[in-house]
Motif scaffolding. Structure first.
Motif, PDB file in Angstrom:
ATOM      1  N   GLN A  18     -17.157   6.662  92.642  1.00  0.00           N
ATOM      2  CA  GLN A  18     -18.188   5.659  92.390  1.00  0.00           C
ATOM      3  C   GLN A  18     -18.036   4.461  93.320  1.00  0.00           C
ATOM      4  O   GLN A  18     -17.076   3.703  93.229  1.00  0.00           O
ATOM      5  CB  GLN A  18     -18.123   5.172  90.940  1.00  0.00           C
ATOM      6  N   ASP A  19     -18.948   4.329  94.280  1.00  0.00           N
ATOM      7  CA  ASP A  19     -19.058   3.134  95.125  1.00  0.00           C
ATOM      8  C   ASP A  19     -17.725   2.772  95.798  1.00  0.00           C
ATOM      9  O   ASP A  19     -17.281   1.636  95.773  1.00  0.00           O
ATOM     10  CB  ASP A  19     -19.562   1.956  94.290  1.00  0.00           C
ATOM     11  N   VAL A  20     -17.099   3.752  96.426  1.00  0.00           N
ATOM     12  CA  VAL A  20     -15.801   3.569  97.073  1.00  0.00           C
ATOM     13  C   VAL A  20     -15.970   3.069  98.502  1.00  0.00           C
ATOM     14  O   VAL A  20     -16.747   3.634  99.278  1.00  0.00           O
ATOM     15  CB  VAL A  20     -15.006   4.898  97.055  1.00  0.00           C
ATOM     16  N   SER A  21     -15.252   2.024  98.842  1.00  0.00           N
ATOM     17  CA  SER A  21     -15.279   1.475 100.199  1.00  0.00           C
ATOM     18  C   SER A  21     -13.867   1.070 100.621  1.00  0.00           C
ATOM     19  O   SER A  21     -13.135   0.453  99.838  1.00  0.00           O
ATOM     20  CB  SER A  21     -16.187   0.237 100.281  1.00  0.00           C
ATOM     21  N   PHE A  22     -13.468   1.442 101.834  1.00  0.00           N
ATOM     22  CA  PHE A  22     -12.209   0.977 102.416  1.00  0.00           C
ATOM     23  C   PHE A  22     -12.193   1.349 103.893  1.00  0.00           C
ATOM     24  O   PHE A  22     -13.019   2.128 104.362  1.00  0.00           O
ATOM     25  CB  PHE A  22     -10.976   1.551 101.692  1.00  0.00           C
ATOM     26  N   ARG A  23     -11.239   0.785 104.639  1.00  0.00           N
ATOM     27  CA  ARG A  23     -11.095   1.066 106.070  1.00  0.00           C
ATOM     28  C   ARG A  23      -9.640   1.389 106.374  1.00  0.00           C
ATOM     29  O   ARG A  23      -8.731   0.812 105.778  1.00  0.00           O
ATOM     30  CB  ARG A  23     -11.523  -0.145 106.916  1.00  0.00           C
ATOM     31  N   CYS A  24      -9.436   2.296 107.309  1.00  0.00           N
ATOM     32  CA  CYS A  24      -8.103   2.614 107.834  1.00  0.00           C
ATOM     33  C   CYS A  24      -8.113   2.258 109.312  1.00  0.00           C
ATOM     34  O   CYS A  24      -8.860   2.867 110.093  1.00  0.00           O
ATOM     35  CB  CYS A  24      -7.781   4.099 107.642  1.00  0.00           C
ATOM     36  N   GLU A  25      -7.299   1.293 109.693  1.00  0.00           N
ATOM     37  CA  GLU A  25      -7.323   0.754 111.045  1.00  0.00           C
ATOM     38  C   GLU A  25      -6.318   1.456 111.962  1.00  0.00           C
ATOM     39  O   GLU A  25      -5.300   1.986 111.492  1.00  0.00           O
ATOM     40  CB  GLU A  25      -7.008  -0.737 111.020  1.00  0.00           C
ATOM     41  N   PRO A  26      -6.581   1.452 113.281  1.00  0.00           N
ATOM     42  CA  PRO A  26      -5.608   1.995 114.240  1.00  0.00           C
ATOM     43  C   PRO A  26      -4.274   1.270 114.135  1.00  0.00           C
ATOM     44  O   PRO A  26      -4.227   0.069 113.868  1.00  0.00           O
ATOM     45  CB  PRO A  26      -6.282   1.737 115.594  1.00  0.00           C
ATOM     46  N   GLY A  27      -3.196   2.017 114.321  1.00  0.00           N
ATOM     47  CA  GLY A  27      -1.864   1.434 114.276  1.00  0.00           C
ATOM     48  C   GLY A  27      -1.304   1.281 112.878  1.00  0.00           C
ATOM     49  O   GLY A  27      -0.274   0.637 112.698  1.00  0.00           O
ATOM     50  N   THR A  28      -1.971   1.880 111.882  1.00  0.00           N
ATOM     51  CA  THR A  28      -1.507   1.723 110.508  1.00  0.00           C
ATOM     52  C   THR A  28      -1.455   3.060 109.773  1.00  0.00           C
ATOM     53  O   THR A  28      -2.173   4.003 110.098  1.00  0.00           O
ATOM     54  CB  THR A  28      -2.430   0.795 109.697  1.00  0.00           C
ATOM     55  N   VAL A  29      -0.569   3.101 108.779  1.00  0.00           N
ATOM     56  CA  VAL A  29      -0.552   4.189 107.803  1.00  0.00           C
ATOM     57  C   VAL A  29      -1.098   3.625 106.497  1.00  0.00           C
ATOM     58  O   VAL A  29      -0.564   2.643 105.974  1.00  0.00           O
ATOM     59  CB  VAL A  29       0.870   4.725 107.564  1.00  0.00           C
ATOM     60  N   THR A  30      -2.171   4.222 105.997  1.00  0.00           N
ATOM     61  CA  THR A  30      -2.763   3.787 104.733  1.00  0.00           C
ATOM     62  C   THR A  30      -2.398   4.784 103.646  1.00  0.00           C
ATOM     63  O   THR A  30      -2.726   5.971 103.745  1.00  0.00           O
ATOM     64  CB  THR A  30      -4.294   3.684 104.844  1.00  0.00           C
ATOM     65  N   GLY A  31      -1.699   4.321 102.611  1.00  0.00           N
ATOM     66  CA  GLY A  31      -1.380   5.163 101.476  1.00  0.00           C
ATOM     67  C   GLY A  31      -2.550   5.183 100.508  1.00  0.00           C
ATOM     68  O   GLY A  31      -3.007   4.134 100.057  1.00  0.00           O
ATOM     69  N   PHE A  32      -3.068   6.376 100.213  1.00  0.00           N
ATOM     70  CA  PHE A  32      -4.215   6.552  99.317  1.00  0.00           C
ATOM     71  C   PHE A  32      -3.688   7.139  98.019  1.00  0.00           C
ATOM     72  O   PHE A  32      -3.298   8.304  97.965  1.00  0.00           O
ATOM     73  CB  PHE A  32      -5.227   7.482  99.985  1.00  0.00           C
ATOM     74  N   LEU A  33      -3.664   6.325  96.973  1.00  0.00           N
ATOM     75  CA  LEU A  33      -2.951   6.675  95.751  1.00  0.00           C
ATOM     76  C   LEU A  33      -3.879   6.692  94.538  1.00  0.00           C
ATOM     77  O   LEU A  33      -4.863   5.966  94.484  1.00  0.00           O
ATOM     78  CB  LEU A  33      -1.831   5.661  95.498  1.00  0.00           C
ATOM     79  N   GLY A  34      -3.502   7.503  93.565  1.00  0.00           N
ATOM     80  CA  GLY A  34      -4.243   7.551  92.317  1.00  0.00           C
ATOM     81  C   GLY A  34      -3.756   8.716  91.483  1.00  0.00           C
ATOM     82  O   GLY A  34      -3.184   9.673  92.006  1.00  0.00           O
ATOM     83  N   PRO A  35      -3.960   8.669  90.170  1.00  0.00           N
ATOM     84  CA  PRO A  35      -3.535   9.778  89.311  1.00  0.00           C
ATOM     85  C   PRO A  35      -4.377  11.016  89.566  1.00  0.00           C
ATOM     86  O   PRO A  35      -5.415  10.958  90.243  1.00  0.00           O
ATOM     87  CB  PRO A  35      -3.766   9.229  87.897  1.00  0.00           C
ATOM     88  N   ASN A  36      -3.944  12.149  89.023  1.00  0.00           N
ATOM     89  CA  ASN A  36      -4.716  13.381  89.152  1.00  0.00           C
ATOM     90  C   ASN A  36      -6.122  13.174  88.612  1.00  0.00           C
ATOM     91  O   ASN A  36      -6.304  12.588  87.538  1.00  0.00           O
ATOM     92  CB  ASN A  36      -4.041  14.523  88.389  1.00  0.00           C
ATOM     93  N   GLY A  37      -7.109  13.660  89.357  1.00  0.00           N
ATOM     94  CA  GLY A  37      -8.493  13.534  88.921  1.00  0.00           C
ATOM     95  C   GLY A  37      -9.127  12.195  89.204  1.00  0.00           C
ATOM     96  O   GLY A  37     -10.264  11.938  88.785  1.00  0.00           O
ATOM     97  N   ALA A  38      -8.432  11.333  89.953  1.00  0.00           N
ATOM     98  CA  ALA A  38      -8.964   9.993  90.207  1.00  0.00           C
ATOM     99  C   ALA A  38     -10.057   9.974  91.260  1.00  0.00           C
ATOM    100  O   ALA A  38     -10.824   9.009  91.342  1.00  0.00           O
ATOM    101  CB  ALA A  38      -7.833   9.055  90.641  1.00  0.00           C
ATOM    102  N   GLY A  39     -10.134  11.032  92.106  1.00  0.00           N
ATOM    103  CA  GLY A  39     -11.151  11.069  93.148  1.00  0.00           C
ATOM    104  C   GLY A  39     -10.607  11.068  94.558  1.00  0.00           C
ATOM    105  O   GLY A  39     -11.374  11.024  95.524  1.00  0.00           O
ATOM    106  N   LYS A  40      -9.269  11.164  94.721  1.00  0.00           N
ATOM    107  CA  LYS A  40      -8.669  11.127  96.051  1.00  0.00           C
ATOM    108  C   LYS A  40      -9.140  12.295  96.909  1.00  0.00           C
ATOM    109  O   LYS A  40      -9.631  12.110  98.026  1.00  0.00           O
ATOM    110  CB  LYS A  40      -7.136  11.156  95.974  1.00  0.00           C
TER     111      LYS A  40
END
Length: 303
Positions: A18-40
């Motif tokens: 639902q209405d997910v927004s984020f950015r992953c920039e060059p030179g970075t590691v972005t950890g994408f976290l959430g419980p099972n079934g969260a939408g990852k």
């Protein structure tokens, strides 16, 4: 770079994202976290063009995945290592990947050395591989086109501690050379060790998005007592939201003075009472994804 803007996915009456927004920039590691079934996984599949969003957009290097002329040269994707063709050898799998992407086959030998699959292992059928070997092969596939972006879903599954340490170094080196990494994993300590930024999703919505340092600097108060049951009761009476931690403690959304007064009012003997600043990713994760509140507010901290 990966950009996700107002992404929503519905399956009939169920809203997975639902209405997910984020950015992953060059030179970075972005950890994408959430419980099972969260939408990852749904979100990552939409980024990779495998699932069509109901609304919203995703881009890789400023272009929708479907419009990339040769996607594997821009983004390396590993979403399910077990989905590899069981009848092919590891070597054959990488050679086919190289041919499809228009990469010289000499690249295959480099990748086999990089992921520590020697020739004997490479000539075995993938169906005979352990999960850890499949993960290494899948990472080699993702890197075949020398992409600028990596998107990995649970890449450490099946790896032993040495393998996990190796993968952490590989991802950190990729980002330090200007690459962009989006990493989903349930191994919170490994994410904490390698990530620069954290995006936390719960119930299909983003509930936290910011740098690791900033997000971990504001996680409430940690408290432990001789009786965890009495402590929870005292906190509830005082109206202080709390979350159970794996060590028997509580993470409380209040300052230490308020927690101490609630414990005193309930006659609870405390063993530990301190600010949770820098306490760790587990505490942050639990506070955001198991909150007793009916709604979780999006916590966004600018880099």
């Amino acid at each position: 770079m990966i950009t996700v803007e107002n992404l929503t996915k519905r399956y009939g009456g169920h809203t997975a994202v639902q209405d997910v927004s984020f950015r992953c920039e060059p030179g970075t590691v972005t950890g994408f976290l959430g419980p099972n079934g969260a939408g990852k996984s749904t979100t990552m599949r939409m980024i990779a063009g495998l699932t069509t969003p109901t609304s919203g957009t995703t881009t890789v290097m400023g272009v929708p995945y479907a419009d990339l002329p040769n996607p594997g040269r821009e983004i390396g994707v590993l979403l399910d290592a077990s989905a590899q063709h069981a009848g092919r050898t590891g070597l054959g799998t990488l050679r086919l990947t190289a041919d499809v992407l228009g990469v010289p086959r000499a690249r295959v030998d480099e990748l086999l050395a990089l992921v520590d699959l020697d020739r004997t292992k490479a000539r075995r059928r993938v169906g005979d591989y352990s999960l850890g070997m499949r993960q290494r092969l899948g990472l080699a596939q993702a890197l075949t086109g020398d992409p600028r972006v990596l998107m990995l879903d649970e890449p450490a599954n099946g790896l032993d501690p040495e393998g996990i340490h190796w993968m952490r170094g590989l991802l950190r080196d990729f980002a330090d050379r200007g690459g962009t990494v989006l990493l989903s994993s349930h191994l919170l300590r490994e994410v904490e060790a390698v990530a620069d930024r954290l995006v936390v999703i719960a119930g299909g919505r983003i509930v936290a998005d910011g740098t690791k340092t900033e997000l971990l600097a504001a996680t409430g108060t940690l408290v432990r007592a001789t009786s965890s049951t009495d402590l929870r009761r005292a906190l509830a009476v005082a109206g202080l939201p709390s979350t159970n931690l794996t060590d028997g403690g509580q993470l409380v959304e209040a300052d230490a003075e308020a927690v101490g007064r609630a414990a005193a009012a309930g006659g609870v003997v405390l063993l530990e009472l301190r600010a949770a600043d820098g306490a760790g990713l587990e505490e942050l994760f639990l506070s955001l994804t198991t909150s007793p509140h009916p709604t979780l507010e999006h916590q966004e901290i600018a880099a």
